[in-house]
Write an enzyme that holds these catalytic residues in place. Structure first.
Site, short mmCIF file in Angstrom:
data_model
loop_
_atom_site.label_atom_id
_atom_site.label_comp_id
_atom_site.label_asym_id
_atom_site.label_seq_id
_atom_site.Cartn_x
_atom_site.Cartn_y
_atom_site.Cartn_z
N GLY A 32 0.80 -1.22 0.00
CA GLY A 32 0.00 0.00 0.00
C GLY A 32 0.83 1.27 0.00
O GLY A 32 2.04 1.24 -0.18
N GLY A 37 5.51 3.77 -9.06
CA GLY A 37 6.21 2.49 -9.21
C GLY A 37 5.23 1.33 -9.12
O GLY A 37 5.24 0.41 -9.95
N HIS A 38 4.36 1.37 -8.11
CA HIS A 38 3.33 0.34 -7.99
C HIS A 38 2.40 0.38 -9.20
O HIS A 38 2.01 -0.67 -9.74
CB HIS A 38 2.47 0.57 -6.74
CG HIS A 38 3.20 0.48 -5.44
ND1 HIS A 38 3.42 1.57 -4.64
CD2 HIS A 38 3.73 -0.58 -4.77
CE1 HIS A 38 4.06 1.20 -3.54
NE2 HIS A 38 4.26 -0.10 -3.59
#
Ligand code: AMP
Length: 284
Positions: A32, A37-38
């Site tokens: 989370g 990037g995620h």
């Protein structure tokens, strides 16, 4: 919001089972406090498969006592928005740690020598916690493929190995590091940095660049490249946790660096520990 949010392991298994009837299922595990990037992982997953399952779970078993588990940044609403934007189909946000580790839980995955150096040495038990939660997410989802960032290069190597060793049958896909404008690798932990620390954090990237420049200039001694990297970190007043040149596959120390050899960095700014890595033969 059309994005489905799932709170229990039971419902997550069911949703994945149903999704797999329509084609491939891609998994993107995260802790989370999502950033670009995620999102790059979610976008790559959406290009690969019609269903993308994202998981958001701050996994307690990968934190040692005294690490930042209790203060790890959280923003579930913001995360759900970013998941939807990037093309996720549904998101598993376990309603509590007992959803993943119910009473009586006692079976862990113990990784081998790939997990011994670098973060494995500095964070005992870390990769055991990572492998355990990822194996559980693979088992619950039975995903066809799963996406991980090279930002956590050793983690990616350890997970690939676990996946092969335990015949988990997931295609493990690594993706490049997404960076801020000044070269700092994006990380949820960057949120801990004060203004001053944030400025100095670019020393990780400068350190990687300096080692690359030295390698391009003919320096192949791992110790020399490490010394150059340490010097740059010191200039930014970062406290070095490690700066090591390692082989990209077995993570052992090479006699001489070749273009694929990777420099692995971990350094503290105050209490915040940041990591980075890159091939010494890469430009940019
Ligand atoms: P985390 O939420 O930190 O556990 O990270 C979840 C996934 O996102 C892991 O596979 C990370 O390697 C990946 N990731 C984190 N930061 C980046 C980044 N800057 N670029 C690419 N992938 C990243």
């Amino acid at each position: 919001m059309s994005l489905a949010v799932i709170a229990t392991a039971h419902d997550f298994r069911r949703a994945c089972q149903e999704a797999r009837r329509d084609g491939e299922l891609a998994l993107v595990p995260t802790m989370g406090y999502l950033h670009a990037g995620h999102q790059s992982l979610i976008e790559a997953a959406a290009l690969r498969a019609p269903t993308v399952a994202v998981t958001i779970f701050v996994n307690p078993t990968q934190f040692a006592p005294g690490e930042d588990l209790s203060r790890y940044p959280r923003d579930v609403d913001g995360d759900l928005h970013k998941c939807e934007q990037a093309g996720a189909t549904f998101v598993f946000v376990p309603r509590g740690p007992e959803e993943i580790y119910p009473p009586g839980f006692q079976t862990y995955v113990e990784p081998g020598f790939l997990a011994a150096p670098l973060c494995g040495e500095k964070r005992p038990g870390h990769f055991r916690g990572v492998c355990t939660v990822v194996a559980k997410l693979f088992a619950l989802s039975r995903a066809d493929c799963a996406f991980f960032g090279e930002k956590d290069y050793q983690q990616l190597a350890v997970i690939r190995r676990m996946n092969a060793d335990l015949n988990l049958g997931v295609e493990v896909i690594g993706r490049p590091i997404v960076r801020e404008n000044d070269g700092l690798a994006m990380s949820s932990r960057n949120a801990y940095l004060s203004r001053d620390e944030r400025g100095r954090a670019a020393a990780l990237w400068k350190s990687l660049k300096a080692a690359r420049d030295a390698f391009t200039g003919g320096e192949v001694q791992p110790e020399r490249l490490e010394e150059i990297a340490r010097q740059k970190l010191a200039e930014g007043e970062l406290r070095v946790d490690y700066a090591e040149v390692r082989d990209p596959i077995d993570l052992q120390r090479p006699q001489k660096a070749d273009p694929t050899s990777r420099l692995f960095l971990a350094a503290f700014l105050g209490k915040t520990r940041l990591i980075d890595n890159g091939a010494v033969g890469e430009q940019g």
